[in-house]
Write a protein that holds these residues in place. Structure first.
Motif, PDB file in Angstrom:
ATOM      1  N   UNK A 189       0.822  -1.230   0.000  1.00 10.37           N
ATOM      2  CA  UNK A 189       0.000   0.000   0.000  1.00 10.37           C
ATOM      3  C   UNK A 189       0.831   1.243   0.000  1.00 10.37           C
ATOM      4  N   UNK A 190       2.035   1.137   0.487  1.00 12.37           N
ATOM      5  CA  UNK A 190       2.861   2.332   0.643  1.00 12.37           C
ATOM      6  C   UNK A 190       3.465   2.803  -0.679  1.00 12.37           C
ATOM      7  N   UNK A 205      -2.648   3.056  -3.690  1.00  9.18           N
ATOM      8  CA  UNK A 205      -3.825   3.589  -3.006  1.00  9.18           C
ATOM      9  C   UNK A 205      -5.003   3.840  -3.944  1.00  9.18           C
ATOM     10  N   UNK A 208      -8.578   1.914  -3.849  1.00  8.70           N
ATOM     11  CA  UNK A 208      -9.821   2.655  -3.687  1.00  8.70           C
ATOM     12  C   UNK A 208     -10.809   2.294  -4.789  1.00  8.70           C
ATOM     13  N   UNK A 226      -0.832  -7.232   1.822  1.00  5.25           N
ATOM     14  CA  UNK A 226       0.411  -6.733   1.226  1.00  5.25           C
ATOM     15  C   UNK A 226       1.406  -7.874   1.109  1.00  5.25           C
ATOM     16  N   UNK A 256       6.020  18.528  -8.405  1.00  8.27           N
ATOM     17  CA  UNK A 256       7.454  18.707  -8.305  1.00  8.27           C
ATOM     18  C   UNK A 256       7.882  19.951  -9.089  1.00  8.27           C
ATOM     19  N   UNK A 294      -7.776   5.752   1.713  1.00  7.78           N
ATOM     20  CA  UNK A 294      -6.412   5.278   1.456  1.00  7.78           C
ATOM     21  C   UNK A 294      -5.620   6.259   0.650  1.00  7.78           C
ATOM     22  N   UNK A 295      -6.297   7.056  -0.117  1.00  4.42           N
ATOM     23  CA  UNK A 295      -5.592   7.944  -1.041  1.00  4.42           C
ATOM     24  C   UNK A 295      -4.969   9.141  -0.345  1.00  4.42           C
ATOM     25  N   UNK A 335      -2.252  10.481   1.820  1.00  2.60           N
ATOM     26  CA  UNK A 335      -0.915   9.920   2.053  1.00  2.60           C
ATOM     27  C   UNK A 335      -0.609   9.580   3.503  1.00  2.60           C
ATOM     28  N   UNK A 388      -1.596   5.130   4.059  1.00  2.00           N
ATOM     29  CA  UNK A 388      -0.925   3.900   3.633  1.00  2.00           C
ATOM     30  C   UNK A 388       0.011   3.332   4.689  1.00  2.00           C
ATOM     31  N   UNK A 410      -2.009   1.853   7.581  1.00  2.00           N
ATOM     32  CA  UNK A 410      -2.640   0.605   7.133  1.00  2.00           C
ATOM     33  C   UNK A 410      -1.618  -0.521   7.158  1.00  2.00           C
ATOM     34  N   UNK A 411      -0.465  -0.212   6.610  1.00  2.00           N
ATOM     35  CA  UNK A 411       0.565  -1.234   6.556  1.00  2.00           C
ATOM     36  C   UNK A 411       0.957  -1.689   7.957  1.00  2.00           C
ATOM     37  N   UNK A 448     -13.057   2.352   3.376  1.00  5.30           N
ATOM     38  CA  UNK A 448     -12.859   3.797   3.249  1.00  5.30           C
ATOM     39  C   UNK A 448     -14.177   4.506   3.522  1.00  5.30           C
ATOM     40  N   UNK A 463     -14.578   7.957   3.817  1.00  3.66           N
ATOM     41  CA  UNK A 463     -14.635   9.359   3.398  1.00  3.66           C
ATOM     42  C   UNK A 463     -15.118  10.236   4.544  1.00  3.66           C
ATOM     43  N   UNK A 491      -3.951  19.275  -1.578  1.00  2.00           N
ATOM     44  CA  UNK A 491      -3.053  20.270  -2.126  1.00  2.00           C
ATOM     45  C   UNK A 491      -3.808  21.517  -2.547  1.00  2.00           C
ATOM     46  N   UNK A 521       2.176  21.177   0.847  1.00  2.00           N
ATOM     47  CA  UNK A 521       2.623  21.129  -0.542  1.00  2.00           C
ATOM     48  C   UNK A 521       1.839  22.135  -1.390  1.00  2.00           C
ATOM     49  N   UNK A 526       5.039  12.931   5.639  1.00  2.00           N
ATOM     50  CA  UNK A 526       4.832  11.958   4.567  1.00  2.00           C
ATOM     51  C   UNK A 526       6.092  11.975   3.710  1.00  2.00           C
ATOM     52  N   UNK A 527       6.334  10.901   3.023  1.00  2.00           N
ATOM     53  CA  UNK A 527       7.568  10.760   2.253  1.00  2.00           C
ATOM     54  C   UNK A 527       7.874  11.979   1.390  1.00  2.00           C
ATOM     55  N   UNK A 528       6.864  12.440   0.678  1.00  2.00           N
ATOM     56  CA  UNK A 528       7.097  13.516  -0.272  1.00  2.00           C
ATOM     57  C   UNK A 528       7.489  14.840   0.374  1.00  2.00           C
ATOM     58  N   UNK A 537      10.918  15.667  -0.236  1.00  2.00           N
ATOM     59  CA  UNK A 537      11.359  15.701  -1.633  1.00  2.00           C
ATOM     60  C   UNK A 537      11.001  16.992  -2.348  1.00  2.00           C
ATOM     61  N   UNK A 563       3.375   4.396  10.687  1.00  2.00           N
ATOM     62  CA  UNK A 563       3.400   2.930  10.674  1.00  2.00           C
ATOM     63  C   UNK A 563       3.219   2.403  12.090  1.00  2.00           C
TER      64      UNK A 563
END
Lengths: 343, 343
Positions: A71-72, A77, A81, A98, A286, B71-72, B74, B77, B80-81, B98, B100, B226, B255, B280-282, B285, B298
């Motif tokens: 899922x990650x 995702x 969905x 997973x 980005x 799930x969408x 960020x 995930x 959930x994992x 989900x 909503x 966003x 973002x 979140x990961x992004x 970045x 997690x």
DNA sequence: CTGAAAGCGCTAACAC
DNA sequence: GTGTTAGCGCTTTCAG
């Protein structure tokens, strides 16, 4: 213990059969009067029918199993969905697993699905299911399955929903070439994965179309993560400074590529053009926004579920594979096409 | 039809009871000889025990239900994992739903979980469950539940795993202030959501700590996306050009904020410092990488599952709420602290 | 329209 | 050790 249908029956002074008819909304066989009486009673005493018990006799669980690598990974995702929405709309609940593309886990989850008698399975896996016994069980169980995104040799008899990865990659890479790139690297995902190899085919076709000789130095496999894209790009450019275009195996990789290029002071798209794959949300956020091959991720999940539910309803008809459309999302990591228009 | 325990029994020339003992790995009551004979037979003929049938008599399904908004987003995930990993390690499968944050959906899924007799439920929801009947059913069912991340009034009797949002926000905003920001906006998430309001408290505390007067103009609610961050930032700055710091309600919002600031030619962090939430990961970045309050996503999921499984094993003990640590991830969207060190 | 009874696939207690 | 029996909670004939 929780209330049972028997309790309700005796409380209402009717038989289990009658209660069963009303909780299943069986339109016939119960007078409006007793129906309402029972419904009221159920509501008052707080009785919740046991679907497990029902499932064992009607032989359907209204449950489907979904296996994905992780899922990650931002690709999933949306597809999750999609399947969940379709499942829920039709009264199904979904088990999410997973697998990390680990065959052992995939096998374990598949077996669990069989044990729990899910009505159908949607699976996305890299690699192949090399357990003959398991595949035999699966076939024997006659359970509907649909493959998602990546073909699986051992499960080739089942229908799936895909995207034409080769064609999509070809189109994308051709776009890079049209805009002046000629030394194009493919920073790929995991070697031997179906989609990765299909995209490689498309990449090669685009080069051939343009009469560009394929340079094996320009191909690099790795993982589906930022780090991998980053490292491989640095390595790739240190050996091949002439590169002026990069096709990233997926957007996550592309983000890593971008990071490396930023550090190396390579301007995108002026020095190097960049093409991603997937169109995850972040690809458009980005700097610069990444041009990418858009996959209909939500739709893939939704259609896979639709197909599965159709198979569940009628196990005799064999569904045909479904190919969904991709779309080249042109953003700012590639040059504008106007160069050609000016001519 | 699929093979049943009865078929195996008759094929092996033993009773159902004996077969039952071997498929459940019941160590006693079966000679090594017959055990192996039966195991071999099961393997040969491809018999898969029906866990549904088992569940109805042993009253446990080895299944847990998980309800999240989407799930969408960020944030989810990873959580959930976390729950899936813990569940899988302990032989449980998870239903993912989900909602909503739609109360109607939440109620529907909760009821479905009850019907399907899941062994426990993990739920993350905004808003409140205003259906007295449902909550009564839940309480009555005696099903273990753990709350994830957001407190729920009607389910306050159940334990949960949280983060101290107020403290975390206070720390983050204080950091902004220490680095010279004084006109700090809070581009928040959805109004009245537990975490959003807790972070507001922390934001206010940080300002108060520094003797800064709270300006209501600097608070703006919106969605967790966003677009919302983008729009609210543009609006916020058009009315309040003096703003020199922004606390975004989550990284996704951050973002969007960044995008708006880029368009408005506001340099980050020189003109405006930016603080996110979640990590979140992004967030790492982006250009510049966003300073953010890191949540152990997690771990939150994993711990919630641990707690739930403990409750399932022993329904009598009441678990205590668990608060996990956050961590301020200092990156480049805020100024370096050296300003103070130089003094 | 409703009740009685058999049975779904499996477990568990109790004999032998 | 192993078989027998009685359920688990529900559905589904089949009578009436």
């Amino acid at each position: 213990m929780a209330l049972t249908i028997k309790d309700i029956a005796s409380m209402a002074g009717v038989s289990k059969g009658t209660v069963s008819r009303v909780i299943n909304n069986n339109p016939e066989g119960v007078s409006e009067e007793t129906r309402e009486k029972i419904l009221k009673l159920i509501d008052e005493v707080g009785y919740v029918p046991n679907k497990m018990a029902r499932s064992i006799t009607v032989a359907e669980t209204k449950t489907i199993g979904l296996i994905i690598p992780d899922v990650q990974n931002p690709f999933f995702p949306q597809v999750i969905r999609g399947v969940e929405d379709c499942a829920m709309e039709n009264g199904y609940t979904v088990f999410l697993c997973n697998s990390d593309s680990d065959i052992k886990k995939e096998q374990k989850y598949l077996y669990t699905f069989l044990e729990k008698r899910v009505d159908g399975i949607i699976i996305n896996t890299s690699g192949d299911l090399n357990d003959k016994k398991l595949t035999a069980l699966i076939h024997k169980s006659n359970i509907p399955i649909v493959i998602l995104d990546r073909k699986i040799k051992e499960l080739s008899r089942y229908p799936g929903v895909y995207v034409d990865n080769a064609r999509a990659a070809r189109e994308g890479v051709s776009y890079l070439i049209e805009n002046g790139a000629s030394n194009i690297a493919y920073i790929a995902g995991v070697k031997d994965v179906y989609t990765v190899e299909e995209r490689l085919k498309g990449y090669c076709m685009a080069l051939e179309d343009a009469g560009i000789i394929i340079n094996k130095q320009y191909l690099s496999y790795g993982g589906y993560n930022i780090q991998s894209g980053y490292e491989r790009t640095r390595e790739m450019l240190s050996h091949n400074p002439e590169i002026d275009g990069i096709f990233a195996g997926c957007d996550t990789i592309a983000i890593g590529v971008l990071k490396a290029l930023r550090e190396l002071n390579k301007k995108v798209p002026d020095h190097i053009q960049l093409l991603g794959f997937d169109n995850i949300t972040m690809s458009g956020e980005m700097v610069p926004p990444i041009t990418t091959v858009s996959q209909p991720m939500y739709e893939m999940g939704y259609q896979a579920a639709r197909m599965l539910l159709a198979s569940i309803q009628d196990k005799t008809i064999h569904q045909a594979d479904q190919y969904l459309e991709t779309d080249l999302m042109i953003r700012e990591s590639t040059r504008k096409k106007q160069v050609r228009e000016e001519i």
